[in-house]
Scaffold this motif. Structure first.
Motif, PDB file in Angstrom:
ATOM      1  N   ASP A 163       4.381  35.564 -44.915  1.00 22.98           N
ATOM      2  CA  ASP A 163       5.260  36.461 -45.671  1.00 22.98           C
ATOM      3  C   ASP A 163       5.239  37.867 -45.094  1.00 22.98           C
ATOM      4  O   ASP A 163       6.282  38.496 -44.885  1.00 22.98           O
ATOM      5  N   ASN A 164       4.050  38.388 -44.843  1.00 18.13           N
ATOM      6  CA  ASN A 164       3.893  39.758 -44.350  1.00 18.13           C
ATOM      7  C   ASN A 164       3.692  39.822 -42.844  1.00 18.13           C
ATOM      8  O   ASN A 164       3.592  40.908 -42.278  1.00 18.13           O
ATOM      9  N   GLU A 165       3.608  38.649 -42.212  1.00 22.15           N
ATOM     10  CA  GLU A 165       3.448  38.546 -40.767  1.00 22.15           C
ATOM     11  C   GLU A 165       2.282  39.394 -40.260  1.00 22.15           C
ATOM     12  O   GLU A 165       2.424  40.245 -39.386  1.00 22.15           O
ATOM     13  N   ARG A 166       1.123  39.085 -40.814  1.00 27.23           N
ATOM     14  CA  ARG A 166      -0.104  39.767 -40.394  1.00 27.23           C
ATOM     15  C   ARG A 166      -1.306  38.918 -40.805  1.00 27.23           C
ATOM     16  O   ARG A 166      -1.204  38.031 -41.657  1.00 27.23           O
ATOM     17  N   TRP A 167      -2.451  39.216 -40.208  1.00 29.60           N
ATOM     18  CA  TRP A 167      -3.680  38.593 -40.652  1.00 29.60           C
ATOM     19  C   TRP A 167      -4.108  39.210 -41.983  1.00 29.60           C
ATOM     20  O   TRP A 167      -4.017  40.421 -42.152  1.00 29.60           O
TER      21      TRP A 167
ATOM     22  N   ALA B 153     -12.052  41.382 -34.110  1.00 34.43           N
ATOM     23  CA  ALA B 153     -11.890  41.202 -32.665  1.00 34.43           C
ATOM     24  C   ALA B 153     -11.772  39.733 -32.262  1.00 34.43           C
ATOM     25  O   ALA B 153     -11.329  39.422 -31.156  1.00 34.43           O
ATOM     26  N   VAL B 154     -12.164  38.826 -33.145  1.00 29.74           N
ATOM     27  CA  VAL B 154     -12.089  37.393 -32.847  1.00 29.74           C
ATOM     28  C   VAL B 154     -10.651  36.903 -32.840  1.00 29.74           C
ATOM     29  O   VAL B 154     -10.300  35.957 -32.127  1.00 29.74           O
ATOM     30  N   LEU B 155      -9.787  37.563 -33.604  1.00 29.19           N
ATOM     31  CA  LEU B 155      -8.449  37.037 -33.875  1.00 29.19           C
ATOM     32  C   LEU B 155      -7.437  37.446 -32.809  1.00 29.19           C
ATOM     33  O   LEU B 155      -7.460  38.571 -32.310  1.00 29.19           O
ATOM     34  N   PRO B 156      -6.503  36.549 -32.489  1.00 27.91           N
ATOM     35  CA  PRO B 156      -5.482  36.873 -31.490  1.00 27.91           C
ATOM     36  C   PRO B 156      -4.306  37.635 -32.101  1.00 27.91           C
ATOM     37  O   PRO B 156      -4.106  37.635 -33.313  1.00 27.91           O
ATOM     38  N   GLU B 157      -3.524  38.257 -31.242  1.00 19.74           N
ATOM     39  CA  GLU B 157      -2.220  38.783 -31.641  1.00 19.74           C
ATOM     40  C   GLU B 157      -1.330  37.593 -31.981  1.00 19.74           C
ATOM     41  O   GLU B 157      -1.454  36.518 -31.398  1.00 19.74           O
ATOM     42  N   VAL B 158      -0.418  37.785 -32.933  1.00 20.86           N
ATOM     43  CA  VAL B 158       0.455  36.692 -33.362  1.00 20.86           C
ATOM     44  C   VAL B 158       1.909  37.141 -33.296  1.00 20.86           C
ATOM     45  O   VAL B 158       2.242  38.261 -33.693  1.00 20.86           O
ATOM     46  N   VAL B 159       2.787  36.266 -32.798  1.00 24.08           N
ATOM     47  CA  VAL B 159       4.226  36.545 -32.731  1.00 24.08           C
ATOM     48  C   VAL B 159       4.971  35.339 -33.291  1.00 24.08           C
ATOM     49  O   VAL B 159       4.400  34.269 -33.501  1.00 24.08           O
TER      50      VAL B 159
END
Length: 496
Positions: A189-193, A206-212
């Motif tokens: 919904d908010n397009e974020r972690w 820092a473990v998490l990737p960028e998301v598109v």
């Protein structure tokens, strides 16, 4: 491999890569969706109880082999882009050089039961808003398990199966797509972690990737990967989707109310809706479609994979021919590939069983085929209970779709025609997505030439199969696995 007829042809192609449980497949398609060339290479798994692992290095070597075969057939045609799909919820930890620090925990690895409960409790408000909640086989609980049980967790970075491979293709870390990130807790919904939930679970940022979003350019094929695979340097890499979503695109399931059923190792059902389907049990979850609609669905733990275990070394074509000569019966096997069910209900303790006594190996084989068909119907009953539109076309893809007897059995159990595309698979869906970044998915799909066989139900077998279906429903309900509301709804729909 299906080579092009003339290597001097200058018409462009797009590559679609599908990293499945048993193999990696690559196809090159032209603007009509016609396959110009293809290649594949097998994969092997290690299963032990609720654990299911693969070696990430083997994913890469299999991808190299599949792409190399394909590029031999592509010849001089220009390659305009590629996209990749992989199994949903499959993850690993890797270092900054993309060296794996852990095995790949596969889509149905369910070791993280305790971690799943923690994830549900920490994100109760978030999951309620999103309309689903993590299960033990999802990526977020498995990430928690890896962080707790591997010494390399302090330096490791989360990679989904898909972005691990696109990173190797690019020679650098690439973004993850939101389709694969969904089961890691990404907020569509908010397009974020969801930082607060992940902080409560002690997941380092820092473990998490960028998301598109799927369909977004995330890099280009680098020199090292180009030399290994034959894919030209600089070929655009487009963010893909999970294999279930890729099958939806590859099958031509693009209109609201239409559904695609992927019958491979396990059964995966996905459709197209204009609104998100919200599920209080959390077994149905919705991906974002590239065009703005939603792709709800779920993955069962039943499927064709059980055949290789129960009928190892048997001639399945022979069994199919003999089964087709016999009338249908109510003998049925609930055909779990591994312990525990994920869709259309959640039951960690669920196990395989047979109702009735098969007379011989042919009866036993037919009982498994019926079991898969009955679970498929139960999935549709649950989607109907949730208010999802299910009145559009039904297509089927995957290895099981090549068995025409099984497909007609499934059509009869569902009491509706099933369309079997002749040249559609997850890899073809990714080739379509790779092409869509130049325009739009709708425009890319407009040029596609669809060729499909429509398989009709068998009216003479409808009543006995309905009886068998209700017998399985009662058995699942009686064991305490199937919720009361779904069992009641299944009975009501059968009586209509």
């Amino acid at each position: 491999m299906a080579p092009s007829t003339d290597n001097t042809i200058s018409a462009p192609v797009w590559l679609g890569l599908d990293v499945g449980t048993q193999s990696v497949r690559c196809v090159a398609t032209d603007h009509t969706g016609t396959t110009v060339a293809s290649g594949s290479h097998p994969l092997r798994s290690v299963r032990e109880g609720r654990r299911h692992e693969q070696d990430p290095d083997k994913w890469w070597s299999a991808l190299i082999a599949a792409c190399s075969q394909t590029m031999e057939g592509v010849g001089a045609r220009p390659v305009r882009g590629l996209a990749l799909c992989a199994t949903s919820g499959t993850i690993l930890l890797a270092d900054d050089r993309l060296e794996p620090l852990t095995p790949g925990l596969m889509y149905d690895d369910a070791r993280a039961e305790d971690e799943a409960r923690r994830a549900v409790e920490a994100g109760e408000e978030l999951w309620g808003r999103l309309g689903y909640r993590p299960q033990a086989s999802w990526a977020l609980p498995k990430l928690l398990w890896l962080l707790e049980h591997h010494a390399a967790a302090d330096t490791g970075r989360l990679l989904h199966q898909a972005d691990y491979l696109t990173s190797l293709l690019a020679g650098r870390r690439t973004a993850a797509d939101s389709s694969h990130a969904l089961k890691t807790g990404y907020d569509l919904d908010n397009e974020r972690w969801p930082e607060d939930v992940l902080a409560a679970l002690h997941v380092p940022e820092a473990v998490l990737p960028e998301v598109v979003r799927p369909g977004t350019p995330i890099g280009e094929v680098g020199p090292e990967a180009a030399e290994l695979t034959g894919i030209p340097v600089g070929t655009p890499i487009i963010a893909g989707m999970t294999d279930g979503c890729a099958s939806v695109l590859g099958s031509g399931t693009l209109t609201v109310g239409s559904w695609n059923s992927v019958l491979g190792t396990t059964l995966v059902l996905k459709g197209v809706t204009d609104l998100r389907v919200r599920d209080p049990l959390g077994v149905v979850y919705s991906h974002r479609a590239p065009g703005g609609n939603w792709l709800p669905g779920g993955a069962s733990s039943v499927g064709a994979g059980v055949l290789s275990e129960l009928f190892a070394g048997a001639d399945l074509d022979r069994l199919t021919t003999l089964a087709a000569e016999r009338p249908q019966s109510t003998v049925v096997t609930y055909p779990l590939v591994s312990k525990g069910e994920r869709f259309p209900f959640v039951a960690a303790e669920a196990h395989r069983f047979t109702l009735g006594e098969p007379a011989d190996d042919v009866d036993a084989y037919a009982a498994v085929l019926r079991g898969v068909a009955f679970v498929e119907r139960l999935c549709f009953d649950y989607l109907d209970l949730l208010g999802a539109p299910t009145d559009g076309t039904v297509t089927t893809t995957g290895g099981g779709a090549r068995n025409r007897y099984w497909t007609r059995l499934r059509a009869t159990v569902l009491d509706r025609p099933i369309s079997v595309p002749r040249d559609a698979d997850p890899a073809a869906g990714m080739a379509l997505l790779a092409r869509s970044h130049e325009s739009s998915l709708a425009e890319a799909a407009r040029d596609l030439v669809r060729d499909a066989e429509v398989v009709e139900p068998d009216p003479a077998a409808r009543d006995v199969l309905t009886e068998g279906y209700l017998t399985l429903v009662e058995a699942l309900h009686g064991r305490g696995w199937l919720p009361d509301e779904l069992a009641t709804h299944a009975r009501k729909r059968s009586a209509r």
